[in-house]
Write a protein that holds these residues in place. Structure first.
Motif, PDB file in Angstrom:
ATOM      1  N   ARG A  54     -15.836 -53.817 -67.041  1.00  0.00           N
ATOM      2  CA  ARG A  54     -17.155 -54.711 -67.190  1.00  0.00           C
ATOM      3  C   ARG A  54     -18.000 -54.879 -66.017  1.00  0.00           C
ATOM      4  N   SER A  55     -17.140 -54.773 -64.658  1.00  0.00           N
ATOM      5  CA  SER A  55     -17.836 -54.930 -63.610  1.00  0.00           C
ATOM      6  C   SER A  55     -18.513 -53.785 -62.856  1.00  0.00           C
TER       7      SER A  55
ATOM      8  N   ILE B 145     -19.302 -51.580 -68.685  1.00  0.00           N
ATOM      9  CA  ILE B 145     -19.205 -51.816 -70.123  1.00  0.00           C
ATOM     10  C   ILE B 145     -18.033 -52.610 -70.185  1.00  0.00           C
ATOM     11  N   GLY B 146     -18.154 -53.671 -70.940  1.00  0.00           N
ATOM     12  CA  GLY B 146     -17.058 -54.709 -71.122  1.00  0.00           C
ATOM     13  C   GLY B 146     -16.759 -54.570 -72.604  1.00  0.00           C
ATOM     14  N   VAL B 147     -15.307 -54.981 -72.888  1.00  0.00           N
ATOM     15  CA  VAL B 147     -14.790 -55.121 -74.176  1.00  0.00           C
ATOM     16  C   VAL B 147     -15.067 -56.573 -74.745  1.00  0.00           C
TER      17      VAL B 147
ATOM     18  N   GLY C 201      -9.769 -50.100 -82.717  1.00  0.00           N
ATOM     19  CA  GLY C 201     -10.823 -49.623 -82.029  1.00  0.00           C
ATOM     20  C   GLY C 201     -11.434 -50.928 -81.084  1.00  0.00           C
ATOM     21  N   LEU C 202     -12.125 -50.652 -80.168  1.00  0.00           N
ATOM     22  CA  LEU C 202     -12.778 -51.703 -79.493  1.00  0.00           C
ATOM     23  C   LEU C 202     -14.385 -51.798 -79.570  1.00  0.00           C
ATOM     24  N   VAL C 203     -14.647 -52.955 -79.362  1.00  0.00           N
ATOM     25  CA  VAL C 203     -16.026 -53.380 -79.450  1.00  0.00           C
ATOM     26  C   VAL C 203     -16.864 -53.605 -78.108  1.00  0.00           C
ATOM     27  N   LEU C 204     -17.536 -52.737 -77.892  1.00  0.00           N
ATOM     28  CA  LEU C 204     -18.118 -52.636 -76.293  1.00  0.00           C
ATOM     29  C   LEU C 204     -19.630 -53.380 -76.280  1.00  0.00           C
ATOM     30  N   ASN C 205     -19.775 -53.577 -74.979  1.00  0.00           N
ATOM     31  CA  ASN C 205     -21.280 -54.084 -74.780  1.00  0.00           C
ATOM     32  C   ASN C 205     -21.440 -54.127 -73.045  1.00  0.00           C
ATOM     33  N   TRP C 206     -22.529 -53.891 -72.708  1.00  0.00           N
ATOM     34  CA  TRP C 206     -22.947 -53.895 -71.112  1.00  0.00           C
ATOM     35  C   TRP C 206     -22.492 -55.418 -70.710  1.00  0.00           C
ATOM     36  N   GLY C 207     -21.870 -55.120 -69.361  1.00  0.00           N
ATOM     37  CA  GLY C 207     -21.311 -56.362 -68.404  1.00  0.00           C
ATOM     38  C   GLY C 207     -22.572 -57.003 -68.517  1.00  0.00           C
ATOM     39  N   ALA C 208     -23.665 -56.507 -68.181  1.00  0.00           N
ATOM     40  CA  ALA C 208     -24.999 -57.102 -67.657  1.00  0.00           C
ATOM     41  C   ALA C 208     -25.656 -57.892 -68.985  1.00  0.00           C
ATOM     42  N   VAL C 209     -25.323 -57.658 -70.140  1.00  0.00           N
ATOM     43  CA  VAL C 209     -25.628 -58.351 -71.336  1.00  0.00           C
ATOM     44  C   VAL C 209     -25.005 -59.539 -71.357  1.00  0.00           C
ATOM     45  N   LYS C 210     -23.670 -59.566 -70.942  1.00  0.00           N
ATOM     46  CA  LYS C 210     -22.851 -60.774 -71.160  1.00  0.00           C
ATOM     47  C   LYS C 210     -23.459 -61.607 -69.955  1.00  0.00           C
ATOM     48  N   LEU C 211     -23.550 -61.144 -68.768  1.00  0.00           N
ATOM     49  CA  LEU C 211     -24.039 -61.874 -67.644  1.00  0.00           C
ATOM     50  C   LEU C 211     -25.397 -62.477 -68.255  1.00  0.00           C
ATOM     51  N   ALA C 212     -26.206 -61.966 -68.540  1.00  0.00           N
ATOM     52  CA  ALA C 212     -27.509 -62.632 -68.776  1.00  0.00           C
ATOM     53  C   ALA C 212     -27.612 -63.336 -70.227  1.00  0.00           C
ATOM     54  N   ASN C 213     -26.422 -63.316 -70.779  1.00  0.00           N
ATOM     55  CA  ASN C 213     -26.277 -64.196 -72.019  1.00  0.00           C
ATOM     56  C   ASN C 213     -27.297 -63.619 -72.939  1.00  0.00           C
ATOM     57  N   LEU C 214     -27.563 -62.474 -73.251  1.00  0.00           N
ATOM     58  CA  LEU C 214     -28.675 -61.778 -74.242  1.00  0.00           C
ATOM     59  C   LEU C 214     -27.842 -61.484 -75.457  1.00  0.00           C
TER      60      LEU C 214
END
Ligand code: 48F
Length: 258
Positions: free
Chosen positions: A56-57, A125-127, A139-152
């Motif tokens: 994620r980082s 990219i975080g899980v 499987g794993l579900v992924l999203n950008w680390g920045a999306v989590k940080l920005a709470n989008l």
């Protein structure tokens, strides 16, 4: 020689998309590129297994570069000295059974070796979830680390894998999500996440190999995630257990897949 900005952009976008597309269906997917996840990735890739690590980082290494309270040294015990050597990490003997290495050299060497062996590492990219079908993590579900940080509010993408490893460290985020949403029984004494215990380096290091296991069909734990899930102590800046746990997770999976 002429340099064209758009050619540079195309090279990056095309090559990243190709690598990421390959990772959409993979044999082993690892969450977290700390020392345990990177080591597992190295040993799996070395055996020719298709493996991708999602971190994620921005940077890899987890808690390793920080050494002990920002003193950038790590200690490794005798049991894991051979792993240091396999990665080509220099060390000195501080006292019998206490080997000292530079934490930045250690992270760099493990990362380099994992990549050279063929592991793909996707930073940033975080899980955020797991894919579960017929009572198995598939499987794993992924999203950008920045999306989590920005709470989008951005929907994720999913990848399929034969096996996943939670190597997310103290927070054991993947197992936590599985337990929370899947309401499943885990392969631990209580059937649940037991929670990390307070500092006890010797006990924590001794327990980590036993704790490195499949905690639910298709999902293994390695590194501090293993001790957190199984209720064993933390151990601070001694890193032998992380390396040995990553190696053990890889060995168990290699045995299963091959
Ligand atoms: O925390 P981390 O270094 O875990 P580890 O490999 O090693 C633990 C030691 O660093 C230290 C210790 C030694 O005795 O106790 O703490 O078990 O690395 C975990 C990595 O996972 C990433 C996080 O950014 C870090 O780099 N991570 C955490 N949650 C997620 C994640 C997530 N949901 N998705 C992807 N990466």
């Amino acid at each position: 020689m002429k340099l064209d900005e758009v050619t540079i952009s195309k090279a990056i976008v095309e090559s990243f998309s190709k690598d990421f597309t390959k990772a959409l269906e993979i044999e082993v997917a690892i969450a977290g590129a700390g020392p345990a996840g990177l080591t597992a990735g190295f040993y799996l890739a070395k055996k020719g297994i298709k493996v991708a690590i999602f971190e994620r980082s921005l940077r890899v290494g987890g808690g390793m570069p920080g050494g002990g309270m920002m003193f950038n040294k790590i200690v490794v015990q005798e049991a894991a000295r051979q792993v240091l050597e396999e990665f080509g990490i220099k060390y000195i003997e501080y006292q019998k059974n206490y080997y000292l290495a530079n934490s930045l050299e250690a992270v760099s060497a493990i990362t380099y070796k994992a990549l050279q062996a063929g592991a793909e590492i996707f930073n940033l990219i975080g899980v955020e979830d797991v894919m579960v079908k017929d009572e198995r993590v598939c499987g794993l579900v992924l999203n950008w680390g920045a999306v989590k940080l920005a709470n989008l509010h951005v929907d994720p993408l999913s990848i399929r894998c034969k096996t996943a490893i939670d190597a997310t460290g103290h927070d054991c985020e993947v197992v936590k999500k599985l337990e929370e949403k899947g309401k499943v029984k885990l392969n631990t004494l209580s059937g649940k996440i037991m929670g990390e215990g307070p500092m006890w380096a010797e006990k924590g290091e001794a327990a980590i190999l036993e704790n490195t296991k499949e905690v639910y069909p298709g999902l293994y734990v390695a590194g501090m995630a293993a001790n957190a899930v199984c209720g064993s102590p933390r151990m601070g800046p001694i890193f032998g257990g992380m390396l040995l746990s990553g190696r053990k997770a890889a060995e168990l999976i290699i045995e299963r897949l091959r």
